[in-house]
Design an enzyme around this catalytic site. Structure first.
Site, PDB file in Angstrom:
ATOM      1  CD  GLU A 297      -2.830  -1.123   2.443  1.00 58.83           C
ATOM      2  OE1 GLU A 297      -2.745  -0.125   3.201  1.00 58.83           O
ATOM      3  OE2 GLU A 297      -3.630  -2.050   2.615  1.00 58.83           O
ATOM      4  CG  ASP A 322     -18.016 -16.938   7.953  1.00 60.86           C
ATOM      5  OD1 ASP A 322     -18.648 -16.863   9.031  1.00 60.86           O
ATOM      6  OD2 ASP A 322     -16.930 -16.374   7.758  1.00 60.86           O
TER       7      ASP A 322
END
Length: 435
Positions: A297, A322
């Site tokens: 990043e 989930d």
């Protein structure tokens, strides 16, 4: 369950010593295979998945856990190391696995009949204390014989139609298989006409075999392809459809929405992290594997390495369920109450699921392009909260008769009290029908 496609099955084969065929050797159990006749074909993985989904609604299959089922485009033959013999067998069930081979008839009904029948054998081997087909008859099988009123002519001989375990598997298919799986009846050699179907008492006997509590049923499709290889959309839809339908049954999220989200967020399965289709982060106590992924990043123009932790799943279906738990929260109530996929997609956007302003439009585009709305239609006539309920058959009967319709979100509420207004509505419908 682990379902191996023909490509995946071929990767496990080794050639025979005479180089005339192949051997599948799995956990010590071997199956001999040869090239099938040109006019024979292979049952469809999609058809098998459809049959499994329908069967699981009637007879929960979670007890199978990771039991493997192999599909192959080769023909089964008996091989003793020197000679080959054609026995006419198109599928085999062992304690270790099931294998479905090439056959002359390979359409959807055939696929449904074969997998349901073979799972009947698996029920016998795994749930009646029987470790093999030709061993001593266990007390549980003796109880079945007595309840089914089978005479001594139904035994363990060479004629398959008169073998106890074949009658057992056919009873299972007839009691719990889909309508497609029950297009043909079974008769023993000495029966000139169709036999009397197994009774409701036999159905209850089978259901009592299911271990409690029953784990969730998952199907992991093994494709034989590298995980990084991009799947075609149709292949991906086949892989996640069963989990999407189960998600609808449990939480009310339309299957089309689930499949479209999975496709959009994973690049049709290409970008998943250990079957994590939705990029759900790992948290302490979540109960799932912790999978690290390192990304780069840029902070103020400076590259910085960041490690993020994601949940790892055993298959795509576990990832879907989930994800459904997230959408089961009060925040996404509008998504679950949506009457169609367009409303559900807009509700996801409005509830703040994604920051992309075109997220809803992208979902709708995927659904329409691949006709995923058809899967919604498949499940729309079935109440999602009556599976395993003692009154399931009666509920379906009154719904079919138009006397009761359930709730807009797909629930029936079988254990909820009936209000005076609801009872009055049922009586009015009944009087109009009889009047």
């Amino acid at each position: 369950m682990r379902l191996y496609t023909p490509d995946a099955t071929r990767k496990l084969l080794r050639p025979t010593l005479d180089r005339c065929g192949y051997i599948l050797d799995y956990e010590g159990q071997t199956t001999a295979l040869v090239a099938a006749p040109p006019h024979w074909g292979t049952v469809s993985v999609t058809d098998v998945l459809k049959a499994l989904a329908a069967l699981n609604e009637q007879f929960p299959l979670g007890w199978l856990k990771d039991f493997p089922v192999f599909i192959t485009d080769l023909q089964y033959m008996y091989y003793d190391g020197r000679t080959w013999s054609d026995t006419g067998t198109v599928a085999k069930t062992y304690p270790q696995y099931i294998i479905i081979c090439a056959q002359a008839d390979f359409d959807e009904p055939r696929a449904a009949m074969v997998i349901t029948h073979e799972l009947g054998h698996a029920v016998m081997l795994h749930l009646t204390d029987s470790k093999e087909f030709y061993g001593k008859e266990t007390p549980m099988l003796a109880a079945y014989r007595k309840l089914r009123n089978l005479g001594p002519e139904i035994n363990y001989g060479w004629a398959w139609e008169d073998q106890l375990y074949e009658v057992f598997a056919e009873d299972f298919r007839w009691l719990f298989g889909s309508s497609t799986a029950k297009l043909e009846r079974f008769r023993t050699m000495d029966e000139a006409v169709d036999p009397k179907p197994p009774s409701e008492e036999i159905r209850r006997w089978f259901l009592d075999l299911i271990p409690k509590p029953v784990p969730e049923f998952h199907v992991q499709v093994i494709t034989g392809k590298e995980e990084s290889q991009e799947m075609r959309p149709g292949e991906f839809i086949d892989l996640v459809k069963l989990g999407a339908i189960e998600s609808y049954r449990k939480y009310g999220i339309l299957p089309s929405i689930t499949i479209a989200q999975a496709a959009l967020e994973s690049g049709w399965g290409k970008a998943h992290i250990q079957y994590n289709l939705f990029g759900i982060k790992w948290t302490e106590g979540c109960g799932y594997a912790k999978v690290a992924k390192t990304t780069t990043e840029y902070v103020n123009g400076v590259a910085k390495t960041v490690t993020a932790y994601f949940r790892g799943y055993k298959d795509f279906n576990e990832s879907i369920l989930d994800h459904a738990k997230l959408l089961a929260s009060p925040r996404y109530l509008k998504v679950r109450q949506a009457k169609n996929y367009q409303e559900a997609a807009r509700a996801l956007q409005e509830c703040g699921y994604a920051t992309d302003p075109e997220y809803a439009d992208k979902l709708v585009s995927i659904i329409t392009a691949h006709a995923l709305w058809g899967i919604d239609k498949e499940v729309s006539d079935v109440f999602r909260d009556i599976e395993g309920h003692w009154a399931k058959a009666d509920i379906e009967a009154v719904a079919k008769a138009g006397l009761m319709s359930g709730y807009p979100d797909g629930r029936f509420g079988p254990d909820e009290p009936v209000t005076r207004a609801q009872l009055a509505a049922v009586v009015n419908r009944l009087l109009k029908r009889e009047g």
